[in-house]
Design a protein around this motif. Structure first.
Motif, PDB file in Angstrom:
ATOM      1  N   LEU A 137     -47.478  35.271   9.180  1.00 50.98           N
ATOM      2  CA  LEU A 137     -47.466  35.654   7.765  1.00 50.98           C
ATOM      3  C   LEU A 137     -46.183  35.136   7.096  1.00 50.98           C
ATOM      4  CD1 LEU A 137     -49.723  37.225   6.335  1.00 50.98           C
ATOM      5  CD2 LEU A 137     -48.223  39.205   6.303  1.00 50.98           C
ATOM      6  N   GLU A 138     -45.073  35.226   7.815  1.00 54.49           N
ATOM      7  CA  GLU A 138     -43.811  34.686   7.285  1.00 54.49           C
ATOM      8  C   GLU A 138     -43.913  33.175   7.051  1.00 54.49           C
ATOM      9  OE1 GLU A 138     -40.574  35.690   9.859  1.00 54.49           O
ATOM     10  OE2 GLU A 138     -40.420  37.742   9.087  1.00 54.49           O
ATOM     11  N   GLN A 139     -44.532  32.477   7.998  1.00 55.65           N
ATOM     12  CA  GLN A 139     -44.677  31.020   7.860  1.00 55.65           C
ATOM     13  C   GLN A 139     -45.454  30.674   6.590  1.00 55.65           C
ATOM     14  OE1 GLN A 139     -46.004  30.293  12.126  1.00 55.65           O
ATOM     15  NE2 GLN A 139     -45.226  28.259  11.584  1.00 55.65           N
ATOM     16  N   VAL A 140     -46.533  31.403   6.372  1.00 51.73           N
ATOM     17  CA  VAL A 140     -47.350  31.154   5.172  1.00 51.73           C
ATOM     18  C   VAL A 140     -46.531  31.458   3.911  1.00 51.73           C
ATOM     19  CG1 VAL A 140     -49.419  31.843   3.896  1.00 51.73           C
ATOM     20  CG2 VAL A 140     -49.511  31.625   6.386  1.00 51.73           C
ATOM     21  N   ALA A 141     -45.810  32.573   3.955  1.00 51.48           N
ATOM     22  CA  ALA A 141     -45.020  32.971   2.778  1.00 51.48           C
ATOM     23  C   ALA A 141     -43.931  31.938   2.489  1.00 51.48           C
ATOM     24  CB  ALA A 141     -44.419  34.356   2.998  1.00 51.48           C
ATOM     25  N   TYR A 142     -43.218  31.514   3.546  1.00 46.20           N
ATOM     26  CA  TYR A 142     -42.139  30.538   3.339  1.00 46.20           C
ATOM     27  C   TYR A 142     -42.688  29.164   2.935  1.00 46.20           C
ATOM     28  CZ  TYR A 142     -38.185  33.388   4.877  1.00 46.20           C
ATOM     29  OH  TYR A 142     -37.202  34.343   4.958  1.00 46.20           O
ATOM     30  N   SER A 143     -43.961  28.906   3.170  1.00 48.06           N
ATOM     31  CA  SER A 143     -44.532  27.608   2.763  1.00 48.06           C
ATOM     32  C   SER A 143     -44.611  27.485   1.244  1.00 48.06           C
ATOM     33  CB  SER A 143     -45.926  27.426   3.376  1.00 48.06           C
ATOM     34  OG  SER A 143     -46.897  28.158   2.643  1.00 48.06           O
ATOM     35  N   ILE A 144     -44.598  28.641   0.537  1.00 50.61           N
ATOM     36  CA  ILE A 144     -44.685  28.570  -0.928  1.00 50.61           C
ATOM     37  C   ILE A 144     -43.492  29.227  -1.623  1.00 50.61           C
ATOM     38  CG2 ILE A 144     -47.203  28.351  -1.055  1.00 50.61           C
ATOM     39  CD1 ILE A 144     -47.373  31.335  -1.632  1.00 50.61           C
ATOM     40  N   SER A 145     -42.671  29.992  -0.897  1.00 52.16           N
ATOM     41  CA  SER A 145     -41.552  30.698  -1.538  1.00 52.16           C
ATOM     42  C   SER A 145     -40.333  30.708  -0.634  1.00 52.16           C
ATOM     43  CB  SER A 145     -41.960  32.140  -1.855  1.00 52.16           C
ATOM     44  OG  SER A 145     -40.825  32.899  -2.238  1.00 52.16           O
ATOM     45  N   SER A 146     -39.154  30.755  -1.252  1.00 52.50           N
ATOM     46  CA  SER A 146     -37.931  30.842  -0.445  1.00 52.50           C
ATOM     47  C   SER A 146     -37.457  32.289  -0.325  1.00 52.50           C
ATOM     48  CB  SER A 146     -36.825  29.986  -1.069  1.00 52.50           C
ATOM     49  OG  SER A 146     -36.551  30.445  -2.369  1.00 52.50           O
ATOM     50  N   LYS A 147     -38.193  33.214  -0.953  1.00 52.86           N
ATOM     51  CA  LYS A 147     -37.760  34.617  -0.941  1.00 52.86           C
ATOM     52  C   LYS A 147     -38.809  35.494  -0.281  1.00 52.86           C
ATOM     53  CE  LYS A 147     -34.904  34.083  -4.988  1.00 52.86           C
ATOM     54  NZ  LYS A 147     -34.596  34.468  -6.355  1.00 52.86           N
ATOM     55  N   VAL A 148     -38.624  35.752   1.004  1.00 50.18           N
ATOM     56  CA  VAL A 148     -39.629  36.494   1.770  1.00 50.18           C
ATOM     57  C   VAL A 148     -38.978  37.751   2.340  1.00 50.18           C
ATOM     58  CG1 VAL A 148     -41.194  36.381   3.744  1.00 50.18           C
ATOM     59  CG2 VAL A 148     -40.836  34.349   2.297  1.00 50.18           C
ATOM     60  N   PHE A 149     -39.653  38.889   2.164  1.00 50.25           N
ATOM     61  CA  PHE A 149     -39.097  40.167   2.600  1.00 50.25           C
ATOM     62  C   PHE A 149     -40.132  40.939   3.420  1.00 50.25           C
ATOM     63  CE2 PHE A 149     -37.112  38.979  -1.374  1.00 50.25           C
ATOM     64  CZ  PHE A 149     -35.769  39.273  -1.185  1.00 50.25           C
ATOM     65  N   ASN A 150     -39.703  41.497   4.536  1.00 46.53           N
ATOM     66  CA  ASN A 150     -40.560  42.429   5.272  1.00 46.53           C
ATOM     67  C   ASN A 150     -40.226  43.831   4.805  1.00 46.53           C
ATOM     68  OD1 ASN A 150     -42.147  40.867   7.337  1.00 46.53           O
ATOM     69  ND2 ASN A 150     -40.098  40.066   7.680  1.00 46.53           N
ATOM     70  N   ILE A 151     -41.189  44.499   4.218  1.00 43.59           N
ATOM     71  CA  ILE A 151     -40.917  45.852   3.720  1.00 43.59           C
ATOM     72  C   ILE A 151     -42.045  46.789   4.140  1.00 43.59           C
ATOM     73  CG2 ILE A 151     -39.554  45.063   1.727  1.00 43.59           C
ATOM     74  CD1 ILE A 151     -41.995  45.752  -0.006  1.00 43.59           C
ATOM     75  N   THR A 152     -41.740  48.067   4.158  1.00 45.73           N
ATOM     76  CA  THR A 152     -42.734  49.066   4.561  1.00 45.73           C
ATOM     77  C   THR A 152     -43.688  49.368   3.387  1.00 45.73           C
ATOM     78  OG1 THR A 152     -41.439  50.935   3.774  1.00 45.73           O
ATOM     79  CG2 THR A 152     -40.978  50.151   6.026  1.00 45.73           C
ATOM     80  N   SER A 153     -44.784  50.039   3.716  1.00 44.08           N
ATOM     81  CA  SER A 153     -45.759  50.431   2.677  1.00 44.08           C
ATOM     82  C   SER A 153     -45.092  51.271   1.603  1.00 44.08           C
ATOM     83  CB  SER A 153     -46.892  51.262   3.304  1.00 44.08           C
ATOM     84  OG  SER A 153     -47.935  50.440   3.722  1.00 44.08           O
ATOM     85  N   ASN A 154     -44.241  52.181   2.047  1.00 37.67           N
ATOM     86  CA  ASN A 154     -43.591  53.074   1.096  1.00 37.67           C
ATOM     87  C   ASN A 154     -42.622  52.318   0.189  1.00 37.67           C
ATOM     88  OD1 ASN A 154     -43.746  55.825   0.407  1.00 37.67           O
ATOM     89  ND2 ASN A 154     -41.583  56.034   1.011  1.00 37.67           N
ATOM     90  N   GLN A 155     -41.899  51.390   0.778  1.00 39.28           N
ATOM     91  CA  GLN A 155     -40.984  50.566  -0.023  1.00 39.28           C
ATOM     92  C   GLN A 155     -41.775  49.711  -1.014  1.00 39.28           C
ATOM     93  OE1 GLN A 155     -38.819  48.663   3.223  1.00 39.28           O
ATOM     94  NE2 GLN A 155     -36.954  49.726   2.594  1.00 39.28           N
ATOM     95  N   ARG A 156     -42.909  49.187  -0.563  1.00 39.04           N
ATOM     96  CA  ARG A 156     -43.739  48.363  -1.446  1.00 39.04           C
ATOM     97  C   ARG A 156     -44.241  49.184  -2.636  1.00 39.04           C
ATOM     98  NH1 ARG A 156     -49.157  47.516  -0.659  1.00 39.04           N
ATOM     99  NH2 ARG A 156     -48.875  48.157   1.499  1.00 39.04           N
ATOM    100  N   LYS A 157     -44.667  50.420  -2.352  1.00 45.61           N
ATOM    101  CA  LYS A 157     -45.116  51.278  -3.457  1.00 45.61           C
ATOM    102  C   LYS A 157     -43.986  51.523  -4.447  1.00 45.61           C
ATOM    103  CE  LYS A 157     -48.642  53.739  -0.889  1.00 45.61           C
ATOM    104  NZ  LYS A 157     -48.857  54.968  -0.107  1.00 45.61           N
ATOM    105  N   SER A 158     -42.782  51.767  -3.934  1.00 43.78           N
ATOM    106  CA  SER A 158     -41.656  52.026  -4.841  1.00 43.78           C
ATOM    107  C   SER A 158     -41.315  50.773  -5.645  1.00 43.78           C
ATOM    108  CB  SER A 158     -40.444  52.542  -4.070  1.00 43.78           C
ATOM    109  OG  SER A 158     -39.836  51.505  -3.339  1.00 43.78           O
TER     110      SER A 158
END
Lengths: 253, 253
Positions: A137-158
């Motif tokens: 998933l990181e590889q796919v994300a970095y293929s289009i963006s330079s800003k990739v973050f792993n965050i929890t469900s709760n952090q995403r909701k916030s």
């Protein structure tokens, strides 16, 4: 090469398709849309299907549909143990059918049909139910963006709630400013530099340091003059509530 | 050369002094400040006075002080029939003592001490009580900015109210977004690209076209989930009021 399929044809789906088509590491195999015609300006018709049975096997399916449809769409995917991500800021990862490996691929940006975006600067927030899926998933994300973050469900909701305040609500305040300008035959363009500066300033100063204006100064003369001039009841209510909030916050500092 | 004197030592006065020092058409003769030390980082001490009696004769006096002090300051100017402008968005031109020729020189921007601004892109809104003073005021404005507008008192007041919405209130929404991020240990920086894009978008699309988010979609599921997650009563009130306003506006479109 990582093979990707997109399900959906709205703003997010279209912007993702455009971004993946430019990413050499990604093979965008197919998109699924109820109305194939919504995507023919982006993809050859052979790569668009409206039929789940015609869905090809790929490494990653990205479901970019309305929040309320995510769960049902995930039920329709005719495979098991595949990696399936949704793109929503507010839907739980567990809403995805667990017959496949659940994930979230949330690009934190405001997408409008008639406005191109530079995906490279868009933060993409990732979550996977299985740790081992994190890397692809990181590889796919970095293929289009330079800003990739792993965050929890709760952090995403916030983050999603914060985004409503700093984007959706902010845009609505722009709308009110625009309405007031129109009412008095003043071009809204006069306010553009102020809008830009306000946005830039909060990246260099904290929002508390950046705060200016009559409420910050507790300048009741100006506040009352503004309220006397505002005739729209809705505008008055918003003015009063936000002014009170700024004044109350000033007392805490 | 047009000779200019500045009265005041706050944010606006300091940014104006910096800008005029770089303008070859302007001779910044003197600044008056109650505390001379506030300006010594910008001007030689010989050019700063705290005594109205020591005020030199110039073509234009610019009063850049708090709104409530403008009238009194204008009384202290020991000359008659000179051109005197204040820099406020909300104070009437008639608050200036009529023994001198009244004017307004209103730079529409948010000034903070620790953040430099590029004056050239700042709109300057002008008003003069005598038509014949229009030209000299324009010359001074164009010496530091490329965006100069002649507007009426009423238009200026409406601009000032709009500015409160699109700058002061917007910054307060940034603050709330920042607070929510802090509460959940998410870096506010993830939201920076969204803030930038939201500001840029409203310069290319109308605010109505640019509007996105759960309120725009009337997505009550997400709205209720957000309200369930927000614990701060003030944040909840603002969320509810702005959501209602966006939904009501959608019905009018």
């Amino acid at each position: 090469m990582i093979s990707v399929g997109i399900i959906g044809s709205g703003n997010v789906a279209q912007h993702l398709i455009s971004a993946f088509l430019k990413a050499p590491e990604i093979d965008l195999v197919q998109a699924l849309a109820r109305e194939q015609s919504h995507l023919t300006h982006l993809l050859h018709i052979d790569k668009i299907t409206s039929d789940y049975k015609a869905l090809k096997e790929v490494d990653l399916y990205i479901i970019a549909v309305s929040d309320h449809a995510i769960s049902e769409v995930s039920n329709h995917i005719p495979f098991e143990n595949k990696l399936v991500a949704h793109t929503s800021g507010s839907v739980a990862i567990t809403e995805l059918n667990p017959k496949n490996r659940q994930a979230v691929f949330y690009p934190l940006q405001t997408f409008s049909k008639n406005k191109e975006v530079d995906f490279n600067s868009i933060p993409i927030c990732l979550e996977t139910s299985e740790q081992s899926d994190c890397r692809i998933l990181e590889q796919v994300a970095y293929s289009i963006s330079s800003k990739v973050f792993n965050i929890t469900s709760n952090q995403r909701k916030s983050l999603h709630i914060s985004a409503v305040f700093v984007c959706n609500f902010v845009n609505h305040l722009y709308k009110i400013g625009n309405d007031i300008c129109n009412e008095h035959q003043v071009p809204f363009e006069i306010l553009h530099p102020l809008i830009t500066e306000t946005a830039q300033k909060v990246m260099m100063l904290s929002p508390d340091e950046a705060q200016t204006g009559p409420a910050k100064r507790n300048d009741t003369t100006t506040i009352n003059a503004h309220l006397a001039m505002l005739t729209d009841e809705n505008q008055r209510e918003i003015y009063k509530l936000l002014t009170k909030s700024i004044i109350d916050n000033g007392k805490k500092l």
